[in-house]
Design a protein around this motif. Structure first.
Motif, PDB file in Angstrom:
ATOM      1  N   ILE A  44       0.856  -1.189   0.000  1.00  0.00           N
ATOM      2  CA  ILE A  44       0.000   0.000   0.000  1.00  0.00           C
ATOM      3  C   ILE A  44       0.890   1.236   0.000  1.00  0.00           C
ATOM      4  O   ILE A  44       1.786   1.364   0.846  1.00  0.00           O
ATOM      5  N   ARG A  45       0.646   2.149  -0.940  1.00  0.00           N
ATOM      6  CA  ARG A  45       1.412   3.399  -1.012  1.00  0.00           C
ATOM      7  C   ARG A  45       1.220   4.158   0.296  1.00  0.00           C
ATOM      8  O   ARG A  45       0.103   4.404   0.733  1.00  0.00           O
ATOM      9  N   GLY A  46       2.323   4.490   0.957  1.00  0.00           N
ATOM     10  CA  GLY A  46       2.269   5.204   2.226  1.00  0.00           C
ATOM     11  C   GLY A  46       2.553   4.321   3.430  1.00  0.00           C
ATOM     12  O   GLY A  46       2.715   4.816   4.537  1.00  0.00           O
ATOM     13  N   ASP A  90      -5.251   7.184  -0.070  1.00  0.00           N
ATOM     14  CA  ASP A  90      -6.314   6.250  -0.430  1.00  0.00           C
ATOM     15  C   ASP A  90      -5.997   4.806  -0.048  1.00  0.00           C
ATOM     16  O   ASP A  90      -6.149   3.884  -0.847  1.00  0.00           O
ATOM     17  N   TRP A  91      -5.566   4.625   1.192  1.00  0.00           N
ATOM     18  CA  TRP A  91      -5.201   3.297   1.671  1.00  0.00           C
ATOM     19  C   TRP A  91      -6.340   2.300   1.549  1.00  0.00           C
ATOM     20  O   TRP A  91      -6.113   1.139   1.217  1.00  0.00           O
ATOM     21  N   PRO A 150      -2.135  12.542  10.507  1.00  0.00           N
ATOM     22  CA  PRO A 150      -3.559  12.769  10.252  1.00  0.00           C
ATOM     23  C   PRO A 150      -3.811  13.127   8.790  1.00  0.00           C
ATOM     24  O   PRO A 150      -3.086  13.928   8.210  1.00  0.00           O
ATOM     25  N   GLY A 151      -4.806  12.502   8.196  1.00  0.00           N
ATOM     26  CA  GLY A 151      -5.185  12.770   6.821  1.00  0.00           C
ATOM     27  C   GLY A 151      -4.436  11.964   5.779  1.00  0.00           C
ATOM     28  O   GLY A 151      -4.853  11.878   4.630  1.00  0.00           O
ATOM     29  N   ARG A 152      -3.343  11.348   6.160  1.00  0.00           N
ATOM     30  CA  ARG A 152      -2.520  10.606   5.193  1.00  0.00           C
ATOM     31  C   ARG A 152      -3.257   9.407   4.614  1.00  0.00           C
ATOM     32  O   ARG A 152      -3.151   9.133   3.422  1.00  0.00           O
ATOM     33  N   ILE A 153      -4.002   8.709   5.442  1.00  0.00           N
ATOM     34  CA  ILE A 153      -4.712   7.519   4.978  1.00  0.00           C
ATOM     35  C   ILE A 153      -5.690   7.896   3.875  1.00  0.00           C
ATOM     36  O   ILE A 153      -5.777   7.194   2.859  1.00  0.00           O
ATOM     37  N   ASP A 154      -6.400   8.994   4.045  1.00  0.00           N
ATOM     38  CA  ASP A 154      -7.325   9.452   3.007  1.00  0.00           C
ATOM     39  C   ASP A 154      -6.582   9.980   1.787  1.00  0.00           C
ATOM     40  O   ASP A 154      -6.941   9.656   0.651  1.00  0.00           O
ATOM     41  N   ARG A 155      -5.555  10.775   2.012  1.00  0.00           N
ATOM     42  CA  ARG A 155      -4.794  11.363   0.900  1.00  0.00           C
ATOM     43  C   ARG A 155      -4.208  10.291  -0.011  1.00  0.00           C
ATOM     44  O   ARG A 155      -4.195  10.429  -1.226  1.00  0.00           O
TER      45      ARG A 155
END
Length: 82
Positions: free
Chosen positions: A4-6, A51-52, A44-49
């Motif tokens: 997963i990217r990220g 798109d995990w 915060p917000g990384r998971i949405d950014r």
């Protein structure tokens, strides 16, 4: 999870500490889960950014992503085992 990217080595270790080992677990996260985990990871917000959840859904189905293919080819140093 590093497909997963990220999710590099460090985030993977932190997710494992939470008992998250499989793509289907991430695929099933609620909005509250995303907020809590994002805070726990101090991103915060990384998971949405990044798109995990959508990535995890595809990977859980046995599909792939362009990023996952790059990881498998060894083109993403932060996702290597070392």
């Amino acid at each position: 999870l590093k497909l997963i990217r990220g999710v590099g080595r460090q985030n993977e270790q932190r997710l494992h500490a939470l008992g998250v080992w499989h793509f289907d677990q991430i695929a099933a996260w609620s909005v509250e889960n995303v907020k809590w985990v994002g805070s726990y990871l101090a991103f915060p917000g990384r998971i949405d950014r990044e798109d995990w959840i959508a990535q995890a859904i595809r990977l859980a189905r046995g599909e792939t992503t362009a990023f996952a293919e790059r990881v498998k080819q060894g083109d993403v140093p932060t996702s290597s085992a070392d």
